[in-house]
Design an enzyme around this catalytic site. Structure first.
Site, mmCIF file in Angstrom:
data_model
loop_
_atom_site.group_PDB
_atom_site.id
_atom_site.type_symbol
_atom_site.label_atom_id
_atom_site.label_comp_id
_atom_site.label_asym_id
_atom_site.label_seq_id
_atom_site.Cartn_x
_atom_site.Cartn_y
_atom_site.Cartn_z
ATOM 1 N N LYS A 1 0.816 -1.215 0.000
ATOM 2 C CA LYS A 1 0.000 0.000 0.000
ATOM 3 C C LYS A 1 0.850 1.265 0.000
ATOM 4 C CE LYS A 1 -4.451 -1.737 1.159
ATOM 5 N NZ LYS A 1 -5.697 -1.618 1.941
ATOM 6 N N ARG B 1 -3.701 -10.315 4.606
ATOM 7 C CA ARG B 1 -4.103 -10.318 3.194
ATOM 8 C C ARG B 1 -2.950 -9.728 2.383
ATOM 9 N NH1 ARG B 1 -6.635 -6.735 -0.360
ATOM 10 N NH2 ARG B 1 -8.046 -7.715 -1.861
#
Length: 328
Positions: free
Chosen positions: A269, A304
Site C-alpha cells: 500500500k 491479506r
C-alpha cells in the site's frame, strides 16, 4: 493472558481516560467496571474456527490470504489475469501451494478513482475462476460490494464474503449474507457508500474506527449473522492519512476488543512508498513483510497479501521464534 486465544501473551492493559494513561494489570481489570470486563472477555477469548465445507479456518495463529485480482486496473496487479480464467485459477492454486490458507478474489478495483464495474461484468470475471478453484478444493473469499456478485460467487463455490463497504454499499448485501449464512469480513471506511476513500479528520483514529466497527457488527448481528462468523478489517489506506494508518497498525491489538478475528490488508500500500522514498508498487516487498509481521505480533489472524511465498516464509520464522520463546 492469551491475546484472542492465540500465540501472543500479555499481562496488563493501558487504560486511557480523562486523567491520562495508566497501566492496569489484567488481574485488576474487573475493578474498572462492566465495559472493561466485557472488552477483557472479548480480547482473551479464543476465536471460534470457521468450518467451511471440508475446510476449516482456525484462528489460533496468523494465516495468509492471497490476493487475486481479476481486473484491468487494480493498483498492484491489474490486467495480469483478465480474460484468462484458467491462468487466474492456476495463480490462485500456486498461492495455496505456497502456504496461503485461502484466496481472496476480486473483480473490481477499489483503488482511489477506480471506475465502478457493472455487476454482470464483475460476475463474468470472477465466477469462472471461482468454479475452477472450488473444484480443486481451494478455499475462496469473494472481495465485492455487490449482493448479486456475492450470490453468484457463493453459488460458484466461494465460502466467505469480504466487503470493503461492510455491507453498506449495496442495500441487498446484508440480507444476502444473512440468508446464505456465510462468514463476512467487515472493513472500515469513512464513506462506504461512495467508494471508501473520502478523507476525514480523526481526533482518535483507533477509538473512532473501533466504535464504527462495533456499531456495524451490532447491526450485522441484528440482521442474523452471528458475531462468530464476522471478521473485521480496520481499512488501512481507505480514507486515512499516513499518520492514521500508522496509528491503526500500532493500535491493532485494541481491535480484539470487538471479539472477532482481525484481517490486516496493508500489502504494497501507499504508506510503504511514503515511508521509503516513494518506492514503486512492485518494490514494496520489504515494507509489506514488515507490516505483516507487525500484524502477527499484535494478533492479526488473517494477513491479506500479494507476496504469498515470502510472507509465509516470514511467518514460519516468526512462528519458530514464538515457539522457542514459549518453550523457554
Amino acid at each position: 493472558m492469551r491475546l484472542a486465544g492465540g500465540m501472543q501473551w500479555f499481562s496488563a492493559y493501558e487504560v486511557v481516560g480523562d486523567t491520562g494513561r495508566r497501566t492496569v494489570p489484567v488481574a485488576d481489570i474487573a475493578s474498572l467496571g462492566e465495559r472493561a470486563a466485557l472488552l477483557h472477555a472479548r480480547i482473551t477469548a479464543l476465536r471460534a474456527p470457521w468450518v467451511l465445507g471440508e475446510r476449516t479456518l482456525r484462528f489460533d495463529q496468523p494465516l495468509v490470504a492471497g490476493i487475486l485480482n481479476i481486473t484491468p486496473d487494480s493498483f498492484s496487479d491489474g490486467g495480469r489475469h483478465v480474460d484468462d480464467p484458467a491462468a487466474a485459477a492456476d495463480a490462485g492454486m500456486a498461492m495455496l501451494a505456497a502456504g496461503a490458507a485461502l484466496v481472496d478474489l476480486g473483480g473490481e478495483s477499489t483503488r482511489p478513482g477506480a471506475t465502478t464495474v457493472w455487476e454482470g461484468d464483475e460476475i463474468a470475471r470472477t465466477r469462472p475462476v471461482i468454479e475452477r478453484l472450488a473444484a480443486a478444493g481451494a478455499l475462496v473469499s469473494i472481495d465485492t460490494r455487490k449482493a448479486a456478485v456475492m450470490d453468484a460467487a457463493l453459488s460458484a463455490g466461494a465460502r466467505i464474503v469480504n466487503d470493503v463497504s461492510a455491507l453498506l454499499w449495496d442495500e441487498g448485501a446484508l440480507a444476502l449474507v444473512a440468508a446464505r449464512q456465510c462468514p463476512v469480513v467487515l472493513m472500515h471506511s469513512p464513506d462506504p457508500h461512495k467508494g471508501g476513500h473520502g478523507r476525514v479528520s480523526y481526533r482518535d483514529v483507533v477509538g473512532e474506527v473501533f466504535a464504527w466497527l462495533e456499531a456495524r457488527i451490532a447491526a450485522v448481528e441484528a440482521a442474523g449473522v452471528p458475531r462468530a462468523r464476522i471478521m473485521v478489517d480496520p481499512g488501512i489506506g481507505f480514507g486515512k492519512s499516513l499518520a492514521d494508518n500508522l496509528a491503526l497498525i500500532n493500535g491493532l491489538a485494541a481491535f480484539h476488543g470487538l471479539g472477532c478475528p482481525i484481517m490486516l490488508g496493508a500489502s504494497r500500500k501507499r504508506m510503504i512508498g511514503a515511508l521509503s522514498n516513494e518506492a514503486a508498487v512492485d518494490a514494496r516487498l520489504g515494507g509489506s513483510l514488515a507490516l505483516a509481521l507487525k500484524g502477527a505480533d499484535l494478533g492479526a489472524q488473517i494477513l491479506r497479501v500479494h507476496d504469498v511465498p515470502e510472507t509465509v516464509q516470514a511467518l514460519h520464522v516468526w512462528r519458530g521464534l514464538r515457539d522457542r520463546a514459549l518453550a523457554g
